[in-house]
Design a protein around this motif. Structure first.
Motif, PDB file in Angstrom:
ATOM      1  N   HIS A 111       0.814  -1.220   0.000  1.00  0.00           N
ATOM      2  CA  HIS A 111       0.000   0.000   0.000  1.00  0.00           C
ATOM      3  C   HIS A 111       0.856   1.283   0.000  1.00  0.00           C
ATOM      4  O   HIS A 111       0.513   2.268  -0.680  1.00  0.00           O
ATOM      5  CB  HIS A 111      -0.907  -0.059   1.239  1.00  0.00           C
ATOM      6  CG  HIS A 111      -1.657   1.175   1.539  1.00  0.00           C
ATOM      7  ND1 HIS A 111      -2.908   1.419   1.035  1.00  0.00           N
ATOM      8  CD2 HIS A 111      -1.338   2.254   2.293  1.00  0.00           C
ATOM      9  CE1 HIS A 111      -3.326   2.588   1.481  1.00  0.00           C
ATOM     10  NE2 HIS A 111      -2.392   3.123   2.243  1.00  0.00           N
ATOM     11  N   HIS A 115       1.091   4.314  -2.875  1.00  0.00           N
ATOM     12  CA  HIS A 115       0.891   5.758  -2.684  1.00  0.00           C
ATOM     13  C   HIS A 115       1.892   6.537  -3.553  1.00  0.00           C
ATOM     14  O   HIS A 115       1.552   7.572  -4.122  1.00  0.00           O
ATOM     15  CB  HIS A 115       1.078   6.144  -1.214  1.00  0.00           C
ATOM     16  CG  HIS A 115      -0.198   6.155  -0.431  1.00  0.00           C
ATOM     17  ND1 HIS A 115      -1.302   6.874  -0.819  1.00  0.00           N
ATOM     18  CD2 HIS A 115      -0.542   5.545   0.741  1.00  0.00           C
ATOM     19  CE1 HIS A 115      -2.272   6.701   0.076  1.00  0.00           C
ATOM     20  NE2 HIS A 115      -1.843   5.897   1.020  1.00  0.00           N
ATOM     21  N   SER A 137       1.429  10.005   5.099  1.00  0.00           N
ATOM     22  CA  SER A 137       0.048   9.530   5.236  1.00  0.00           C
ATOM     23  C   SER A 137      -0.341   9.427   6.700  1.00  0.00           C
ATOM     24  O   SER A 137       0.406   9.847   7.585  1.00  0.00           O
ATOM     25  CB  SER A 137      -0.114   8.191   4.510  1.00  0.00           C
ATOM     26  OG  SER A 137       0.441   7.163   5.279  1.00  0.00           O
ATOM     27  N   GLY A 138      -1.520   8.852   6.935  1.00  0.00           N
ATOM     28  CA  GLY A 138      -1.995   8.713   8.307  1.00  0.00           C
ATOM     29  C   GLY A 138      -1.245   7.619   9.048  1.00  0.00           C
ATOM     30  O   GLY A 138      -1.155   7.645  10.276  1.00  0.00           O
ATOM     31  N   GLY A 139      -0.710   6.659   8.302  1.00  0.00           N
ATOM     32  CA  GLY A 139      -0.015   5.539   8.942  1.00  0.00           C
ATOM     33  C   GLY A 139       1.485   5.558   8.737  1.00  0.00           C
ATOM     34  O   GLY A 139       2.211   4.839   9.437  1.00  0.00           O
ATOM     35  N   GLY A 164       0.363  12.293   9.396  1.00  0.00           N
ATOM     36  CA  GLY A 164      -1.108  12.388   9.339  1.00  0.00           C
ATOM     37  C   GLY A 164      -1.721  12.093  10.704  1.00  0.00           C
ATOM     38  O   GLY A 164      -2.705  12.716  11.110  1.00  0.00           O
ATOM     39  N   ASP A 168      -4.161  14.296  12.967  1.00  0.00           N
ATOM     40  CA  ASP A 168      -5.414  13.788  13.537  1.00  0.00           C
ATOM     41  C   ASP A 168      -5.453  13.983  15.052  1.00  0.00           C
ATOM     42  O   ASP A 168      -6.475  14.369  15.612  1.00  0.00           O
ATOM     43  CB  ASP A 168      -5.593  12.303  13.183  1.00  0.00           C
ATOM     44  CG  ASP A 168      -5.797  12.094  11.689  1.00  0.00           C
ATOM     45  OD1 ASP A 168      -6.246  13.037  11.009  1.00  0.00           O
ATOM     46  OD2 ASP A 168      -5.490  10.991  11.191  1.00  0.00           O
ATOM     47  N   GLY A 181      -6.682  16.231   9.424  1.00  0.00           N
ATOM     48  CA  GLY A 181      -5.843  16.982   8.488  1.00  0.00           C
ATOM     49  C   GLY A 181      -6.563  18.126   7.785  1.00  0.00           C
ATOM     50  O   GLY A 181      -6.143  19.287   7.876  1.00  0.00           O
ATOM     51  N   GLU A 185      -5.980  22.237   8.258  1.00  0.00           N
ATOM     52  CA  GLU A 185      -5.644  23.089   7.110  1.00  0.00           C
ATOM     53  C   GLU A 185      -6.603  24.276   7.028  1.00  0.00           C
ATOM     54  O   GLU A 185      -6.194  25.421   6.827  1.00  0.00           O
ATOM     55  CB  GLU A 185      -5.659  22.292   5.799  1.00  0.00           C
ATOM     56  CG  GLU A 185      -5.324  23.180   4.609  1.00  0.00           C
ATOM     57  CD  GLU A 185      -5.222  22.458   3.268  1.00  0.00           C
ATOM     58  OE1 GLU A 185      -5.650  21.302   3.163  1.00  0.00           O
ATOM     59  OE2 GLU A 185      -4.696  23.077   2.320  1.00  0.00           O
ATOM     60  N   GLY A 277      -2.199  10.749   2.109  1.00  0.00           N
ATOM     61  CA  GLY A 277      -3.297  11.681   2.321  1.00  0.00           C
ATOM     62  C   GLY A 277      -2.904  13.103   2.691  1.00  0.00           C
ATOM     63  O   GLY A 277      -3.609  14.052   2.329  1.00  0.00           O
ATOM     64  N   VAL A 278      -1.784  13.281   3.399  1.00  0.00           N
ATOM     65  CA  VAL A 278      -1.378  14.634   3.812  1.00  0.00           C
ATOM     66  C   VAL A 278      -1.035  15.498   2.580  1.00  0.00           C
ATOM     67  O   VAL A 278      -1.071  16.723   2.636  1.00  0.00           O
ATOM     68  CB  VAL A 278      -0.205  14.552   4.823  1.00  0.00           C
ATOM     69  CG1 VAL A 278       0.276  15.931   5.249  1.00  0.00           C
ATOM     70  CG2 VAL A 278      -0.616  13.745   6.053  1.00  0.00           C
ATOM     71  N   ASN A 281      -2.930  18.563   1.166  1.00  0.00           N
ATOM     72  CA  ASN A 281      -2.799  19.889   1.775  1.00  0.00           C
ATOM     73  C   ASN A 281      -2.133  20.889   0.823  1.00  0.00           C
ATOM     74  O   ASN A 281      -0.975  20.722   0.426  1.00  0.00           O
ATOM     75  CB  ASN A 281      -1.990  19.748   3.069  1.00  0.00           C
ATOM     76  CG  ASN A 281      -2.028  20.987   3.917  1.00  0.00           C
ATOM     77  OD1 ASN A 281      -1.594  22.038   3.484  1.00  0.00           O
ATOM     78  ND2 ASN A 281      -2.543  20.865   5.122  1.00  0.00           N
ATOM     79  N   LEU A 306      -5.733  10.309  -1.325  1.00  0.00           N
ATOM     80  CA  LEU A 306      -6.196   9.521  -0.173  1.00  0.00           C
ATOM     81  C   LEU A 306      -6.272   8.057  -0.601  1.00  0.00           C
ATOM     82  O   LEU A 306      -6.124   7.742  -1.782  1.00  0.00           O
ATOM     83  CB  LEU A 306      -7.566  10.030   0.281  1.00  0.00           C
ATOM     84  CG  LEU A 306      -7.547  11.441   0.886  1.00  0.00           C
ATOM     85  CD1 LEU A 306      -8.940  12.022   0.948  1.00  0.00           C
ATOM     86  CD2 LEU A 306      -6.910  11.435   2.267  1.00  0.00           C
ATOM     87  N   ASP A 307      -6.508   7.174   0.359  1.00  0.00           N
ATOM     88  CA  ASP A 307      -6.528   5.747   0.035  1.00  0.00           C
ATOM     89  C   ASP A 307      -7.504   5.454  -1.107  1.00  0.00           C
ATOM     90  O   ASP A 307      -8.657   5.895  -1.076  1.00  0.00           O
ATOM     91  CB  ASP A 307      -6.919   4.943   1.280  1.00  0.00           C
ATOM     92  CG  ASP A 307      -5.778   4.917   2.289  1.00  0.00           C
ATOM     93  OD1 ASP A 307      -4.667   5.343   1.922  1.00  0.00           O
ATOM     94  OD2 ASP A 307      -6.005   4.465   3.411  1.00  0.00           O
TER      95      ASP A 307
HETATM   96  O1  KG4 Z   1      -3.064   8.061   2.819  1.00  0.00           O
HETATM   97  P1  KG4 Z   1      -4.244   8.133   3.698  1.00  0.00           P
HETATM   98  O2  KG4 Z   1      -5.594   8.224   3.046  1.00  0.00           O
HETATM   99  O3  KG4 Z   1      -4.324   6.910   4.662  1.00  0.00           O
HETATM  100  C1  KG4 Z   1      -3.205   6.195   5.130  1.00  0.00           C
HETATM  101  O4  KG4 Z   1      -2.658   5.366   4.392  1.00  0.00           O
HETATM  102  O5  KG4 Z   1      -2.854   6.472   6.297  1.00  0.00           O
HETATM  103  O6  KG4 Z   1      -4.018   9.383   4.662  1.00  0.00           O
HETATM  104  C2  KG4 Z   1      -4.946   9.772   5.623  1.00  0.00           C
HETATM  105  C3  KG4 Z   1      -4.316  10.920   6.413  1.00  0.00           C
HETATM  106  C4  KG4 Z   1      -5.104  11.303   7.649  1.00  0.00           C
HETATM  107  O7  KG4 Z   1      -4.225  11.339   8.747  1.00  0.00           O
HETATM  108  C5  KG4 Z   1      -5.633  12.686   7.310  1.00  0.00           C
HETATM  109  O8  KG4 Z   1      -5.811  13.531   8.435  1.00  0.00           O
HETATM  110  C6  KG4 Z   1      -4.552  13.204   6.390  1.00  0.00           C
HETATM  111  O9  KG4 Z   1      -4.222  12.110   5.591  1.00  0.00           O
HETATM  112  N1  KG4 Z   1      -5.014  14.327   5.565  1.00  0.00           N
HETATM  113  C7  KG4 Z   1      -4.498  15.576   5.611  1.00  0.00           C
HETATM  114  C8  KG4 Z   1      -5.264  16.375   4.730  1.00  0.00           C
HETATM  115  N2  KG4 Z   1      -6.202  15.572   4.138  1.00  0.00           N
HETATM  116  C9  KG4 Z   1      -6.028  14.331   4.660  1.00  0.00           C
HETATM  117  N3  KG4 Z   1      -3.488  16.084   6.347  1.00  0.00           N
HETATM  118  C10 KG4 Z   1      -3.211  17.396   6.209  1.00  0.00           C
HETATM  119  N4  KG4 Z   1      -3.901  18.221   5.391  1.00  0.00           N
HETATM  120  C11 KG4 Z   1      -4.932  17.754   4.631  1.00  0.00           C
HETATM  121  N5  KG4 Z   1      -5.610  18.576   3.840  1.00  0.00           N
END
Ligand code: KG4
Ligand code: ZN
Length: 339
Positions: A111, A115, A137-139, A164, A168, A181, A185, A277-278, A281, A306-307
Motif C-alpha cells: 500500500h 501511494h 500519510s496517516g499511517g 497524518g 489527527d 488533516g 488546514e 493523504g497529507v 494539503n 487519499l486511500d
Molecule cells: O493516505 P491516507 O488516506 O491513509 C493512510 O494510508 O494512512 O491518509 C490519511 C491521512 C489522515 O491522517 C488525514 O488527516 C490526512 O491524511 N489528511 C491531511 C489532509 N487531508 C487528509 N493532512 C493534512 N492536510 C490535509 N488537507
C-alpha cells in the motif's frame, strides 16, 4: 491489460478498474469517515465489519462505472499491507476468491509503495529516475531513494507518530472532528504561524528520520496548560486556537521540507514524488514550491491522494509484468512491511 484493484487497509473500501497501469476506468471509494468520526479515530473491528458489508457492492459499482464485465478482467491486484489486520483480510480474501473463481492471476501490493505510484500515474511525462519518494500519510512517514518502480531504498522514516496521525491527534486536542488533516488546514488558513514557537523532533544520528509525537504533546500543553491531560478543557480563545493550528502545520511541514532538501542533495535527486493523504494539503505544496522552485515536484492527483484502489491496480500491473506471474493464493496479509 485490465486490472481490478482492491484496497481495504484501513477505513476506506475501494475498488478500481485500470487499463495498462495508467488509464483509470473507474475508481470507487467508500469512506468510513462518518462511522469512525464518532470515535475520533479508526476502531479496527468496526472497520472490518464495514469492509465486509460494502466490499461486494463497491466491486459491482466499479465494474459498472468502467463498463467492464468481471470476465474481462485480466488480473486482480490487492493491497496486502501494511494496515489493520482484520481490514486487510477482507480485501485480500475477496481478491483471492475472485481470482480463484475467475481463473485469473492475483497479485499482492504494498500500500505504501502504491501511494508513491499514484504520483507517477498522475503525470504523463517521463519521470527522471533515480528520484526521491516522500510518503506522508496517516499511517506512514517515509523517505525513499527510488531507482525505478519496485526498486527502493528506505532512507528515513518516523520513529513514532506518522505525520497524518499527528494532524489527527492535534485536531482531536483542539476539539475538531476526524480526520483532522483537512480541519487543521482550514483552521490554519491565513493565520499567524509564528505565534506559538514549536519544534519537530530530531532523531540522534538519523538526520533523515522524523519524530512528531513531541510536537503533538507541545500542542497539548500550549492549548490546555503545562502537564495537561488530553481530556482537559482548552485554555485558548478562538483566535489563539487558529494560530496554534497554523503553528503546528507550519512546524510539521518545515521539518518535512528541510529533510527532503537534505536528502535530495545527499542522493543527488532533481525530482521528488509524493504520496499519502497529507499531500491533499495545499499549504504543503505552496511551501515546497516557495522554498525551492528548482526541484521538480510530482504530486498525486486529488482522487489518487487519499486511500484508493486505482493506485493498487496501477502498481499491481507493473509488478505482474516484472515478475512474469501472479502471487500464490497463500500470500498472507502483513500489518507491517519493511522496504
Ligand atoms: O493516505 P491516507 O488516506 O491513509 C493512510 O494510508 O494512512 O491518509 C490519511 C491521512 C489522515 O491522517 C488525514 O488527516 C490526512 O491524511 N489528511 C491531511 C489532509 N487531508 C487528509 N493532512 C493534512 N492536510 C490535509 N488537507
Ligand atoms: Zn494510505
Amino acid at each position: 491489460m485490465l486490472v481490478l484493484g482492491l484496497e481495504s487497509t484501513c477505513d476506506e473500501t475501494a475498488c478500481a478498474v485500470v487499463r495498462n497501469g495508467q488509464e483509470i476506468l473507474s475508481n470507487i471509494v467508500a469512506s468510513q469517515a462518518d462511522l469512525q468520526s464518532v470515535y475520533g479515530g479508526v476502531v479496527p473491528e468496526l472497520a472490518s465489519r464495514r469492509h465486509i458489508e460494502v466490499l461486494i457492492p463497491v466491486i459491482d459499482q466499479s465494474l459498472h462505472k468502467a463498463n467492464v464485465a468481471l470476465e474481462e478482467i485480466d488480473l486482480i491486484a490487492v493491497a496486502r499491507g501494511p494496515g489493520l489486520i482484520g481490514a486487510l483480510l477482507i480485501g485480500l480474501n475477496g481478491g483471492k476468491a475472485l481470482s480463484w473463481a475467475l481463473g485469473k492471476p492475483f497479485i499482492g501490493v504494498n500500500h505504501v509503495e502504491a501511494h508513491l505510484y499514484a504520483a507517477l500515474m498522475s503525470h504523463t511525462e517521463a519521470v527522471q529516475f533515480p528520484c526521491l519518494g516522500v510518503v506522508l500519510s496517516g499511517g506512514h512517514t517515509a523517505m525513499l531513494f527510488v531507482r525505478s518502480i519496485g526498486d527502493y531504498v528506505l532512507i528515513g522514516q518516523t520513529v513514532d507518530d506518522a505525520i497524518g496521525e499527528a494532524f489527527d491527534k492535534t485536531a482531536k486536542i483542539l476539539g475538531l472532528p476526524y480526520p483532522g488533516g483537512p480541519q487543521i488546514e482550514k483552521l490554519a488558513a491565513g493565520r499567524d504561524h509564528s505565534r506559538f514557537p514549536l519544534k519537530a523532533g530530531t532523531v540522534k544520528n538519523q538526520p533523515l528520520s522524523f519524530s512528531f509525537s513531541g510536537l503533538k504533546t507541545a500542542v497539548l500543553y500550549a492549548s490546555k496548560g503545562q502537564s495537561a491531560n488530553s481530556k482537559d478543557p482548552l485554555i485558548l480563545n478562538e483566535e489563539e486556537k487558529k494560530d496554534l493550528a497554523a503553528s503546528f502545520q507550519y512546524t510539521a511541514f518545515s521539518d518535512v521540507i528541510h529533510k527532503t532538501f537534505k536528502a535530495a542533495a545527499q542522493y543527488q535527486c532533481q525530482t521528488v514524488i509524493f504520496g499519502g493523504g497529507v499531500c491533499c494539503n495545499q499549504k504543503l505544496k505552496t511551501m515546497f514550491q516557495e522554498a525551492n522552485p528548482q526541484l521538480t515536484y510530482l504530486w498525486p492527483h486529488r482522487e489518487l491522494t487519499l486511500d484508493n484502489a486505482a493506485m493498487i491496480a496501477g502498481l499491481g500491473y507493473h509488478q505482474y509484468l516484472q515478475k512474469g506471474q501472479g502471487d500464490s493464493l497463500e500470500l498472507e496479509a502483513k500489518t507491517r512491511i519493511a522496504f
